[in-house]
Design a protein around this motif. Structure first.
Motif, PDB file in Angstrom:
ATOM      1  N   THR A  73       0.722  -1.428   0.070  1.00 30.91           N
ATOM      2  CA  THR A  73       0.453   0.177   0.103  1.00 30.91           C
ATOM      3  C   THR A  73       0.775   1.364  -0.359  1.00 30.91           C
ATOM      4  O   THR A  73       1.686   1.175   0.446  1.00 30.91           O
ATOM      5  N   GLY A 114      -8.374  -0.339   4.976  1.00 31.88           N
ATOM      6  CA  GLY A 114      -7.554  -1.000   6.002  1.00 31.88           C
ATOM      7  C   GLY A 114      -6.695  -0.089   6.853  1.00 31.88           C
ATOM      8  O   GLY A 114      -5.536  -0.005   6.723  1.00 31.88           O
ATOM      9  N   VAL A 168      -5.008   1.211  10.243  1.00 28.86           N
ATOM     10  CA  VAL A 168      -3.546   0.419  11.115  1.00 28.86           C
ATOM     11  C   VAL A 168      -3.671   1.320  12.129  1.00 28.86           C
ATOM     12  O   VAL A 168      -2.945   2.268  12.013  1.00 28.86           O
ATOM     13  N   TYR A 169      -3.429   0.582  13.290  1.00 28.41           N
ATOM     14  CA  TYR A 169      -3.165   2.214  14.272  1.00 28.41           C
ATOM     15  C   TYR A 169      -1.524   1.857  14.046  1.00 28.41           C
ATOM     16  O   TYR A 169      -0.943   1.666  14.075  1.00 28.41           O
TER      17      TYR A 169
END
Lengths: 333, 333
Positions: free
Chosen positions: B2, B48, B50-51
């Motif tokens: 990504t 999508g 993400v922490y």
DNA sequence: CTGAAAGCGCTTACAG
DNA sequence: CTGAAAGCGCTTACAG
């Protein structure tokens, strides 16, 4: 307990410079005049300054943590591999985020996800048994460099480091055959790619001699001490005339040694046994085990080296390291 | 790969809320209305998201990483301890920063420092041999919760978890004495607190019988397989009539077993041998080893539990766990 | 050779 | 129940 740890700003104030200058000095930039740098360093020491890596990495989007996931640390083989990996990584300035998954695919997903959140600079994975090849794609989609070790996951474009299982077992089996045993068993282990490869080496050695492979001579079991112990007992019961076997790994061989001993049989004289891996323990087992050496610790280092290389050069072509296998004869065969 | 991982801001835009709301939803705050929360979650999944733990921890000055430093992972005892520690820590939501110091005090300082930079929420330390007690003060001055395990560092106010070495060896020695051996040796190990304690247990058992302690019956060596092997050979050479010994640890006992075997001596019949630790391997050694059980993996879990407790309650009074030692008789004594 | 400014991705009072 | 704003501790162009 220091109430409040000093920041770059405190150091800047102490040294009468801007925080940009402090930052530059701390990373050893040649841009800053020596005299200024010295002043900054002295201030940092005076205030007991500690670099806040988290902040630096957030800003720079970097990371010095590498995740390594291991499945069976109770098996000394993996402990040795881990030692090699850790050494190489720490030497290169990384820190290792270690996770143990005990062959639990669900847990493995969880720790992998956690490593992603930690923003790991890379991941070293020895996949749990039954790991789907999809994890490869997943990790790759995260953009995190990955190297798989020991257990490969079938064809694909991932980097990999493992031992030469097939050839190693081929050597071990051939050695037993050359020693005059007409029949040799295969003992311990039961599934997974590594098992398949080792069994393949066994079959090839038989074939090279024009011998036919028989399922009756393979005694499956967990690749553990207990497994080897049970497998040897089964072998002794079902095939009392069989006098030689190559084991799936050293740990299984130890279990086999134990079973043999219990029956008053001496490995190396009453029964010929070969291990696989050459873990440290084999040199002083009772009796010292003849095995196939794949240099576990070095293998770990090589695997780590591949990851390091991949991090440096994301575009490099696929890297694979296959640890050469060689016969190491001691007293059991 | 990504191109760019989504942030809380992207999610906010997608869900038409502010980033504060997203943050709240992500941590499961009850403040946000169900409907809104669902929308946010859907947006997060869609993008999508993400922490970014690093950012969150920087802001909140928190950390979910715990450093654990081990010295001798090649010794299965420590591998089992590590497994216990890791399990407990991961179950509690932490991530483990593992470092292996191979008894190198300098390296130990380095990794400790590194854990500090990583802002570790706690540190579990099994000190390298010859570690100065000053490290304790140092770590405490950092304000990082610490628990020392296995090797204690003398008097002090640090939390600690270890095995009952003295009593364990006392039991083992007494068992041998009760079995009719007038003389029993002490084999393997050579320095450090643990050695001192174990030797102390040996002395006490002798004393309880009115026997006098003699240096001649203690055979020092590295606490490893090779060490045990060498120590046993020395014993056999210098004290041919000695027929029983308690070993510093299981691994040394394995080496001793190997030496015995080489001379055609059978442990348990020609020579009585006791190990210490009860690592997994002892159940299927050749022959299965009689030992002192201190439940290694559980000990690791307990040690981790202490750290967890300390993190929760920094002001609690000193916590110490001493793993009870019990005799586990198998075939060598 | 050094400083001012913007920003990494989040959390946390504080308003409303 | 939700948003605007400040700030965690650093780095990195950009000026000067």
């Amino acid at each position: 307990m220091t109430s409040r740890t000093a920041t770059i700003i405190d150091v800047a104030a102490e040294a009468n410079v801007s925080k940009s200058t402090v930052s530059l000095v701390l990373k050893g930039s040649p841009l800053i005049k020596g005299e200024t740098a010295d002043r900054v360093k002295a201030a940092a020491i005076k205030l007991g300054y500690v670099y806040n890596r988290r902040a630096g990495e957030l800003r720079g989007n970097s990371s010095n943590a590498i995740g390594v996931v291991i499945n069976d640390l109770m098996n000394p083989f993996f402990a040795e591999i881990l030692v090699g990996i850790e050494r190489k990584l720490v030497d290169a300035g990384y820190v290792v985020l270690m996770a143990h998954t005990r062959e639990d695919v669900g847990l493995q997903d969880k720790v992998l996800q956690s490593m992603r959140e930690q923003n790991a600079a890379g991941i070293m994975l020895c996949p749990a048994l039954n790991t789907s090849r999809a994890v490869l794609k997943t990790i790759q989609s995260w953009g995190i460099p990955l190297t798989v070790f020991i257990r490969n996951l079938g064809p694909g474009s991932y980097d990999f480091a493992g031992g030469d299982s097939e050839h190693g077992v081929f050597l071990a089996t051939t050695h037993l055959l050359n020693s005059g045993y007409r029949e040799v068993g295969f003992l311990g282990g039961q599934k997974g790619v590594v098992f398949t490869q080792r069994l393949q080496g066994y079959k090839k050695a038989l074939q090279a001699r024009g011998l036919v492979f028989s399922e009756d001579l393979v005694f499956n079991a967990n690749p553990s001490r207990v497994g080897g112990y049970e497998a040897m007992n089964k072998l002794l019961l079902k095939r009392p005339r069989l006098k030689a076997a190559v084991c799936y790994n050293d740990v299984a061989a130890f279990g086999a040694l134990s079973a043999l001993g219990e029956k008053g049989l001496r490995a190396g004289v009453d029964f010929a046994l070969m291990g696989f891996d050459n873990i440290l323990d084999t040199a002083h087992s009772n009796p010292p085990l003849s095995t196939v050496d794949i240099h576990p610790t070095e293998l770990g280092e090589r695997a780590a080296a591949i990851l390091l290389q991949r991090i440096k050069d994301p575009g490099a072509k696929r890297m694979v390291y296959t640890a050469p296998a060689s016969l190491l004869l001691r007293q059991t065969a």
